[in-house]
Design a protein around this motif. Sequence first.
Motif, PDB file in Angstrom:
ATOM      1  N   GLN A   1      -7.676  -1.997  -5.373  1.00 38.81           N
ATOM      2  CA  GLN A   1      -9.176  -0.983  -5.428  1.00 38.81           C
ATOM      3  C   GLN A   1      -8.822   0.143  -5.097  1.00 38.81           C
ATOM      4  O   GLN A   1      -9.615   1.512  -5.952  1.00 38.81           O
ATOM      5  CB  GLN A   1     -10.301  -1.750  -4.567  1.00 38.81           C
ATOM      6  CG  GLN A   1     -10.070  -3.148  -5.435  1.00 38.81           C
ATOM      7  CD  GLN A   1     -11.234  -4.172  -4.089  1.00 38.81           C
ATOM      8  OE1 GLN A   1     -11.917  -3.425  -3.399  1.00 38.81           O
ATOM      9  NE2 GLN A   1     -11.498  -4.957  -5.326  1.00 38.81           N
ATOM     10  N   GLN A   2      -7.702   0.498  -4.200  1.00 44.73           N
ATOM     11  CA  GLN A   2      -7.525   1.948  -3.720  1.00 44.73           C
ATOM     12  C   GLN A   2      -6.778   3.077  -4.375  1.00 44.73           C
ATOM     13  O   GLN A   2      -6.390   3.971  -4.624  1.00 44.73           O
ATOM     14  CB  GLN A   2      -6.615   1.725  -1.895  1.00 44.73           C
ATOM     15  CG  GLN A   2      -7.543   1.260  -1.024  1.00 44.73           C
ATOM     16  CD  GLN A   2      -7.383   0.994   0.080  1.00 44.73           C
ATOM     17  OE1 GLN A   2      -5.577   1.522   0.331  1.00 44.73           O
ATOM     18  NE2 GLN A   2      -6.695   0.037   0.892  1.00 44.73           N
TER      19      GLN A   2
ATOM     20  N   HIS B   1      -6.087 -11.858  -3.088  1.00 47.00           N
ATOM     21  CA  HIS B   1      -7.348 -11.027  -2.277  1.00 47.00           C
ATOM     22  C   HIS B   1      -6.707  -9.765  -1.808  1.00 47.00           C
ATOM     23  O   HIS B   1      -7.108  -8.855  -1.914  1.00 47.00           O
ATOM     24  CB  HIS B   1      -8.011 -11.805  -1.117  1.00 47.00           C
ATOM     25  CG  HIS B   1      -8.926 -10.995  -0.892  1.00 47.00           C
ATOM     26  ND1 HIS B   1      -9.710 -10.502  -1.172  1.00 47.00           N
ATOM     27  CD2 HIS B   1      -9.258 -10.917   0.368  1.00 47.00           C
ATOM     28  CE1 HIS B   1     -11.541  -9.649  -1.583  1.00 47.00           C
ATOM     29  NE2 HIS B   1     -10.439  -9.667   0.557  1.00 47.00           N
TER      30      HIS B   1
ATOM     31  N   ARG C   1       1.045  -1.396  -0.074  1.00 47.99           N
ATOM     32  CA  ARG C   1       0.241  -0.279   0.236  1.00 47.99           C
ATOM     33  C   ARG C   1       0.960   1.615  -0.505  1.00 47.99           C
ATOM     34  O   ARG C   1       0.020   2.630  -0.544  1.00 47.99           O
ATOM     35  CB  ARG C   1      -1.308  -0.152   1.321  1.00 47.99           C
ATOM     36  CG  ARG C   1      -1.792   0.965   1.695  1.00 47.99           C
ATOM     37  CD  ARG C   1      -3.199   1.501   1.838  1.00 47.99           C
ATOM     38  NE  ARG C   1      -3.581  -0.627   2.126  1.00 47.99           N
ATOM     39  CZ  ARG C   1      -3.893  -1.626   2.948  1.00 47.99           C
ATOM     40  NH1 ARG C   1      -2.501  -1.653   3.729  1.00 47.99           N
ATOM     41  NH2 ARG C   1      -4.408  -2.278   2.432  1.00 47.99           N
TER      42      ARG C   1
ATOM     43  N   HIS D   1      -5.448  -7.352  -3.664  1.00 50.74           N
ATOM     44  CA  HIS D   1      -6.742  -6.864  -4.799  1.00 50.74           C
ATOM     45  C   HIS D   1      -7.122  -5.412  -4.040  1.00 50.74           C
ATOM     46  O   HIS D   1      -7.185  -4.115  -4.738  1.00 50.74           O
ATOM     47  CB  HIS D   1      -7.970  -8.016  -4.802  1.00 50.74           C
ATOM     48  CG  HIS D   1      -7.361  -8.711  -5.905  1.00 50.74           C
ATOM     49  ND1 HIS D   1      -8.210 -10.384  -6.030  1.00 50.74           N
ATOM     50  CD2 HIS D   1      -7.078  -8.953  -7.137  1.00 50.74           C
ATOM     51  CE1 HIS D   1      -7.214 -11.186  -7.558  1.00 50.74           C
ATOM     52  NE2 HIS D   1      -6.900 -10.021  -8.086  1.00 50.74           N
ATOM     53  N   GLU D   2      -6.994  -5.716  -2.582  1.00 55.42           N
ATOM     54  CA  GLU D   2      -7.860  -5.161  -2.274  1.00 55.42           C
ATOM     55  C   GLU D   2      -7.185  -3.450  -2.276  1.00 55.42           C
ATOM     56  O   GLU D   2      -7.675  -2.315  -2.111  1.00 55.42           O
ATOM     57  CB  GLU D   2      -8.031  -4.898  -0.779  1.00 55.42           C
ATOM     58  CG  GLU D   2      -8.791  -6.227  -0.325  1.00 55.42           C
ATOM     59  CD  GLU D   2      -9.307  -6.671   1.249  1.00 55.42           C
ATOM     60  OE1 GLU D   2      -8.090  -6.450   2.334  1.00 55.42           O
ATOM     61  OE2 GLU D   2      -9.975  -7.435   1.673  1.00 55.42           O
TER      62      GLU D   2
END
Length: 295
Positions: free
Chosen positions: A179-180, A172, A150, A175-176
């Motif tokens: 999305q940001q 997963h 991130r 993927h999160e």
Amino acid sequence: MNNITGVYTAIVTPFSARGELDGDALRQQVKRQKQAGNNIFCNGTNGEFFMLSEQEKIQVTEICLEAAGDDTGVMSHVGEISTRDTIRLGKQIEKLGVRAVSVITPWFAALRPQELIAHFRAVADALTVPVYLYNIPARTGNTLTPDVVRVLADHPNIKGIKDSAGSYESLHGFHEVSQQFADFDVLTGPDSLIYRGFTEGSAGCISGIANIIPAQVNAVYHHLQENQPAAAEAVQADINKIRTDLYSIAFSPAVVKKAVNMLGFNVGESRYPVEFTQDDTQKILTVIKEFNLRG
């Protein structure tokens, strides 16, 4: 816009009987993948990058670009154990015209999160070609967590991550993160998760088993593009069975190369120190016959 989408085959690196890079055999494999609709990822684990010299990595990339042509994407792995060596190789590779490079976490040395962040930022700062993180903790001993990624996803030249951790939970988590960030994509590494990766947000996959079954791997992506999830899932089920049977025999990249040889393509012996017994070879042949695999 990021252009690493669809299927990228983690192409094997062919060697001659003398153990040298076999350019003609590599061109043949690139064109075989191109015919199936796949792009090329070179100098990765299936390409035996641990066993290649810097000059060989450059030659492999040059040959792949030449054979692929303008209509097929080529991505090259440039990660080395040190930041300095990674940047040196990356600068040479980016001049060749690849669409992107991937950078593995340094191996052997256990690094803290802030050290991983500093490493990848330094590489991304130094290169102009789009950079993808490469997470494969089982091989390197260093894990890229979603929290670390991130932070890195905010860098303007870090465009995504190739996740080869091997679990849905890991994929997963990335993927999160994706999305940001509008300009940060996930590339699925495990062959077992190609279908799930695409359905849940991966922009592409980088497949080792596509060396053996290029059309089948491409079919998963193709069926999903045509809104045929049931057909895609059925192909994925076959891929999973082939993968499970083959990868249980020995170190998977060496098995992949052995199987490609047994399909009638002379890509030479693996430089990985894996020796196949007669029983191992028979098991590979059984899979080839069971699934009617063809070159």
